[in-house]
Design an enzyme around this catalytic site. Structure first.
Site, mmCIF file in Angstrom:
data_model
loop_
_atom_site.group_PDB
_atom_site.id
_atom_site.type_symbol
_atom_site.label_atom_id
_atom_site.label_comp_id
_atom_site.label_asym_id
_atom_site.label_seq_id
_atom_site.Cartn_x
_atom_site.Cartn_y
_atom_site.Cartn_z
ATOM 1 N N ARG A 47 0.836 -1.205 0.000
ATOM 2 C CA ARG A 47 0.000 0.000 0.000
ATOM 3 C C ARG A 47 0.873 1.258 0.000
ATOM 4 O O ARG A 47 0.577 2.243 -0.688
ATOM 5 C CB ARG A 47 -0.928 -0.009 1.217
ATOM 6 N N ASP A 64 -15.852 -3.375 -5.100
ATOM 7 C CA ASP A 64 -15.966 -4.610 -4.334
ATOM 8 C C ASP A 64 -17.421 -5.051 -4.372
ATOM 9 O O ASP A 64 -18.329 -4.220 -4.442
ATOM 10 C CB ASP A 64 -15.514 -4.400 -2.886
ATOM 11 N N SER A 65 -17.634 -6.356 -4.300
ATOM 12 C CA SER A 65 -19.003 -6.876 -4.388
ATOM 13 C C SER A 65 -19.736 -6.822 -3.056
ATOM 14 O O SER A 65 -20.953 -7.058 -3.015
ATOM 15 C CB SER A 65 -18.972 -8.330 -4.880
ATOM 16 N N ALA A 111 -15.969 -7.164 -9.404
ATOM 17 C CA ALA A 111 -14.784 -6.482 -9.929
ATOM 18 C C ALA A 111 -14.410 -6.980 -11.319
ATOM 19 O O ALA A 111 -14.013 -6.187 -12.189
ATOM 20 C CB ALA A 111 -13.613 -6.663 -8.968
ATOM 21 N N CYS A 116 -2.683 -14.280 -3.518
ATOM 22 C CA CYS A 116 -2.503 -14.716 -2.126
ATOM 23 C C CYS A 116 -2.770 -16.208 -1.989
ATOM 24 O O CYS A 116 -2.944 -16.713 -0.877
ATOM 25 C CB CYS A 116 -3.412 -13.922 -1.187
#
Length: 401
Positions: free
Chosen positions: A219, A257-258, A287, A345
């Site tokens: 970030r 985002d959902s 997305a 990830c």
């Protein structure tokens, strides 16, 4: 303890300090260990090798000690103290409560801290733990007591959030709740600081332990590159990358985002940091579907940080194809001279496989693509050198011509 004996020649991985014993390496079990019991592991000739938690599955023993000190009364306090020392060495815990730039970090990262099956995240006085094994779940009260001893007056609460991670077994009361609360503590969320930026963490109903601490350094890298750019943050969750992009001077940021709840938290985090809401747009939608509709060149910085596409090796092939399709779409849509921060990830997807998927994605678009940086997990998500499988987060920063 019940005893586990290995087949001849199968002790080599244990002697190299790998923390897993696979069921196929076992020749005999003396006793009837229940899921989560402590067992002693012996070589075929009766030499004690290790002690760990017994479990049913391909990984039969998760090793806690290559000795027998796991039986000592101060074991949990010793191990957690060692984990905290690692975070202090990484500059993540000053031991002060006077507003540090970062007051949240991962305290225990499973095998990386020689505590396989245990995750503990620290949020400014609150520890949130998740047990990924029956053994760790059964030890949760001892772990909470050790946390109180290690942190002392700094600890306000310990919350167990293992219902979604501990394997379901008869007799395990998989109900999330507080293992410790200081008198007067009533919070179910709080504001933490990360590199000076503020975030609301909801550990009771948020994903994982409430916040994705593993992207802290990535970030910060987005903040460094964001100045003057139009940013698209896909799979944004509570907007960590979006806050950093705005702090870095992005011209505009779109977060996708959902989850409606996640998007509401994005707005709260952006307001909390005092940014002009006119520079930010939040979209609650899928997305991947949104990216398909994006006009080419609209964005010149994209963050592509999807949830794990593969949770087990059997899903690896389909996951790599999904990463290829998603990143081909991002690379094809980003503006010339644009940047793509892209991540996986999925633990079963190694760095080489992920890079190959991105190579295929870039080749599919025909665009000029350069790797500016290789991205990974931060120091508090430590990797045991004897357990390379713990290096689960990988990413690339791409420059697209």
């Amino acid at each position: 303890m019940d005893k586990v004996f290995l087949k001849r020649g199968r002790e080599e991985s244990v002697l190299r300090f790998h923390p897993w014993i696979f069921s196929g390496a076992i020749s005999e079990v003396q006793g009837h260990p229940a899921e989560g019991d402590l067992v002693a592991v012996y070589s075929h000739d009766g030499t004690l090798l290790a002690c760990g938690h017994w479990q049913i599955g391909s990984i039969a023993v998760r090793i806690l000690s290559f000795d027998s000190d796991v039986l000592e009364s101060g074991f949990w306090e010793t191990m957690i103290s060692r984990a905290l020392e690692v975070r202090k060495a990484a500059g993540l815990d000053s031991g002060k409560a006077n507003g540090p730039l970062t007051d949240c970090y991962r305290l225990v990262h499973g095998e990386g801290d020689n505590l396989p099956g245990l995750v503990i995240d620290y949020y400014g006085g609150v520890c949130v733990m998740q047990a990924h094994s029956a053994g760790m779940f059964r030890a949760r009260k001892q772990i909470a007591a050790a946390l109180q001893k290690v942190y002392g007056d700094r600890l306000e609460a310990v919350y167990d959030k293992s219902s979604g991670t501990a394997p379901f077994k008869a007799g395990l009361d998989l109900v999330d709740g507080y293992l410790y609360r200081r008198p007067g503590f009533t919070d179910d969320c709080r504001t933490v600081s990360e590199n000076g930026h503020k975030f609301i963490v909801d550990w009771t109903s948020g994903q994982k332990t409430g916040f994705f601490l593993d992207q802290r350094e990535n970030r910060a890298l987005v903040e460094r590159y964001a100045s003057g750019r139009n940013v698209l943050n896909l799979f944004c969750y509570t907007g960590g990358f979006s806050v950093y992009a705005l702090a870095g001077g992005a011209a505009s940021v779109v977060s996708v985002d959902s989850s409606r709840k996640a998007m509401d938290m994005v707005d709260r985090n952006i307001a909390l940091n005092g940014f002009d809401m006119g520079r930010h747009t939040g979209l609650c939608c899928d997305a991947i579907d949104y990216l398909k509709t994006v006009e080419e060149g609209k964005y010149d910085l994209m963050i592509v940080d999807p949830p794990a596409f593969a949770k087990h090796r059997g899903a690896l092939h389909n996951a790599l194809r999904a990463y290829q399709r998603l990143n081909a779409s991002a690379i094809s849509k980003v503006a010339p001279g644009g940047l793509v921060f892209t991540f996986s990830c999925s633990q079963v997807v190694d760095k080489e496989s992920f890079a190959l998927a991105l190579f295929s994605a870039a080749a599919q678009t025909g665009r000029s693509v350069r790797i500016l940086d290789r991205l990974n997990q931060p120091a508090d998500h430590s990797v045991n050198i004897y357990h390379p499988e713990g290096e689960y987060l990988k990413g690339l920063l791409l420059y697209v011509g």
